[in-house]
Design a protein around this motif. Structure first.
Motif: not given
Length: 498
Positions: A65, A70, A74, A450-451
Motif C-alpha cells: 500500500y 495504488p 492508477n 486511491e487505486g
C-alpha cells in the motif's frame, strides 16, 4: 521437488520473523527478529499481540500500500502515468499503461505477490498458534484470532482482484504442504467471505486509544460487502451489510473537509473505517532486506512528491494525466484541487514556493499527486495513514447496490452525500442505466488515485469499452499474470493470454 521447497521455505522464513518490541501507542511499529521461530515464540499473551502486529506490517511496505498497489492500479486505470526521472526509472510500471506490454516477468508484480502472501502466512501463523497459548486472556485471544481472519481476508482480496487465481493457504507454509495447486477465484472468494464473516462476528465496533487502527466490526462488514459486490452478489444481504456499517454505533460520518482525509491532522477520523497505520521515526532504507524492509513511515512524500517544483521535494511518480484533470474541471469538482498539483499551487510550509509545471525532467508530465503530501515533515518520514476504506466508499457502494435493486431514488440519496460535502448539486431523476454511470463517475472523483477506479471498471465488465485503445483483451486483461518465477517453480498454468 527441491526447487519448490527452496521457494516456499524462503517465503516461510520471511513470514515467521517477529517483532522485537511493541508499545501501545504505535502497535504497528514492528522490527524483524531473524532468530525467532514459531516453536519458541508463541508462549505468552504479549507474543500473541506481537504476532498479530506482524500480519498488519506488510501493508506498510513500499511494494504494497505504500506505493506499488495504488500506483499500479492508477496507471492501469489511465488516471496516472508512471512519472519519475526517466523512462527507465522504475520502468516496469510503464507496462501498466499498455495492456499488451504487461509480462509475467515484471518484478513489481512479483514484489506485490510476495508481500501479499507474507501477510497471508503471518495471519495463518497466528491462527495456528495463538489458540495453544495457555496464559492468556480469552477476550484478547478471541480478538486477535478475529483480526487474523480479517487480515487474511484482506490480503486474499488483494490477491484475487490482482491475479485472479492463487494457491489457497489456510495453514502456515511448511515442508509438509508445499505442493499447492492454484485455486479458482470462486474458491478464494468463498474463503474471503468466510474470513470476513468470522471476523465481523467477534471484532468490536471500536478500540480503546492504545489499539486504534486495529480491524473492527465495521471494517470486516465493509470488506465483506465489497467482496460480495465484486462477485456480482448485489442483493439484500449485501445491502444489509452496508447498512450495518453506515448505522454502526461508532457513528461514522463524512469529514466536513474532503482533503482532511489525506492530511497529517486527521488520521483515524470519523470517516475512516480501515487505515494502514504509519508513524515517524522509521527505517528509511526501503532497499534493505531484499526489498522487504521494515518501513513504518508513509513514503508518499518522496515517491510521489513533486520533482518539478521551485523546491525539489520528491521523485515525481504517479502523475495525474491531462484527461483526469479535465474530468474534474468539466464537472467543476473541487476534489480535483485536492488531488492534483497544477501550475502555481502553493506548497505548504515552503514560504514563497509554488508548484512549477515548466520545470520538467525525463518522462514527467506537468502535474503531480497531491494527497498524502506532508510538506511540513520529513521527506522520508511522514506519519499520514493510508486510507484503505472510508465511509465515502461505503456510501457509494450502497448507492450502487440500491440502484441495481431498482431503488434509484434511494441510491441517489446515498451518492448525493459525497457530492454535498464538496458543494456539488444533487443528482436526481436518472434512469437506472444513467445512474449506474453517474455512481461510477462519482467514485472516480471521490476515490481519485486511491487505486479503485480500474477495479470498478473491470468488475462491471467495461474493460473493452474504456481500454480498447490501450490493448485491453477481454478474457485476459482483467487480471495480471502470475509472476513467472512462481509458474516456473510450481508448475502452475499461467493466466489466460500471458
Amino acid at each position: 521437488m527441491k526447487s519448490l521447497k527452496r521457494k516456499f521455505v524462503n517465503v516461510l522464513a520471511v513470514s515467521v520473523l517477529f517483532v522485537s518490541g511493541c508499545n501501545d501507542e504505535e502497535f504497528l511499529d514492528t522490527a524483524p527478529l531473524d532468530t525467532t521461530t514459531s516453536a519458541s515464540f508463541f508462549l505468552t499473551e504479549e507474543d500473541a499481540v506481537r504476532s498479530i502486529n506482524t500480519a498488519y506490517d506488510p501493508m506498510q511496505n513500499y511494494w504494497y500500500y505504500n506505493f506499488s498497489v495504488p500506483v499500479t492500479y492508477n496507471i492501469l486505470s489511465g488516471d496516472a502515468i508512471k512519472g519519475g526521472n526517466s523512462l527507465e526509472d522504475q520502468g516496469e510500471y510503464n507496462q501498466f499503461a499498455n495492456f499488451g506490454l504487461i509480462t509475467s516477468d515484471n518484478s513489481r508484480l512479483q514484489n506485490m505477490w510476495e508481500l501479499m502472501f507474507i501477510g497471508v502466512n503471518r495471519s495463518n501463523l497466528v491462527l495456528a498458534n495463538v489458540p495453544n497459548i495457555e496464559d492468556m486472556s480469552e477476550a484478547i485471544r478471541s480478538r486477535i484470532l478475529a483480526e487474523a481472519r480479517f487480515l487474511r481476508g484482506l490480503h486474499y482480496f488483494n490477491i484475487v482482484t490482482m491475479f485472479g487465481r492463487a494457491p489457497l493457504l489456510t495453514e502456515p507454509a511448511s515442508l509438509d504442504n508445499l505442493d499447492q495447486p492454484l485455486a479458482t477465484s470462486a474458491e478464494i472468494y468463498a474463503q474471503i467471505e468466510a474470513d470476513f464473516t468470522a471476523a465481523a462476528d467477534v471484532l468490536p465496533d471500536s478500540h480503546d486509544a492504545s489499539n486504534i487502527g486495529r480491524a473492527t466490526k465495521g471494517a470486516a462488514n465493509a470488506f465483506l460487502a465489497k467482496a460480495r459486490i465484486f462477485q456480482g452478489k448485489i442483493d439484500q444481504t449485501t445491502s444489509d451489510l452496508l447498512d450495518a456499517v453506515i448505522n454502526s454505533p461508532v457513528g461514522y460520518s463524512l469529514l466536513g473537509n474532503y482533503s482532511d482525509n489525506f492530511s497529517v491532522c486527521c488520521d483515524n477520523n470519523s470517516e475512516s473505517i480501515f487505515e494502514v497505520q504509519f508513524g515517524s521515526g522509521a527505517d528509511v532504507s526501503v532497499w534493505a532486506a531484499n526489498g522487504v524492509a521494515d518501513i513504518n513511515a508513509n513514503w508518499t512524500n518522496v515517491t510521489m512528491g513533486p520533482r518539478n517544483t521551485t523546491v525539489p521535494r520528491g521523485w515525481g511518480f504517479n502523475q495525474p494525466t491531462q484527461e483526469f484533470l479535465d474530468f474534474f474541471n468539466a464537472n467543476s469538482d473541487s476534489r480535483g484541487e485536492d488531488t492534483i498539483f497544477v501550475q502555481g499551487d502553493a506548497l505548504p510550509c515552503e514560504p514563497g514556493s509554488t508548484y512549477d509545471e515548466t520545470v520538467n525532467s525525463g518522462t514527467m508530465g506537468p502535474y503531480n499527486f497531491k494527497k498524502y503530501q506532508d510538506f511540513c515533515g520529513s521527506r522520508y518520514d511522514s506519519a499520514i495513514n493510508f486510507k484503505v476504506m472510508r465511509l465515502a466508499e461505503v456510501l457509494l457502494l450502497k448507492a450502487e447496490v440500491e440502484n441495481e435493486l431498482g431503488n434509484t431514488g434511494t441510491a441517489e440519496g446515498f451518492m448525493n452525500q459525497t457530492r454535498a460535502r464538496v458543494g456539488l448539486a444533487p443528482i436526481t431523476g436518472l434512469s437506472q442505466t444513467d445512474l449506474r454511470m453517474a455512481i461510477l463517475s462519482e467514485k472516480r472523483a471521490e476515490l481519485g488515485m486511491e487505486g479503485q477506479y480500474f477495479l470498478d471498471i473491470i468488475r462491471m465488465g467495461m474493460g473493452p469499452d474504456f481500454y480498447a485503445d490501450r490493448g485491453f483483451v477481454q478474457g485476459k486483461s482483467e487480471v495480471m499474470p502470475i509472476p513467472a518465477s512462481e509458474i516456473a517453480v510450481n508448475g502452475w498454468e499461467q493466466n489466460n493470454g500471458y
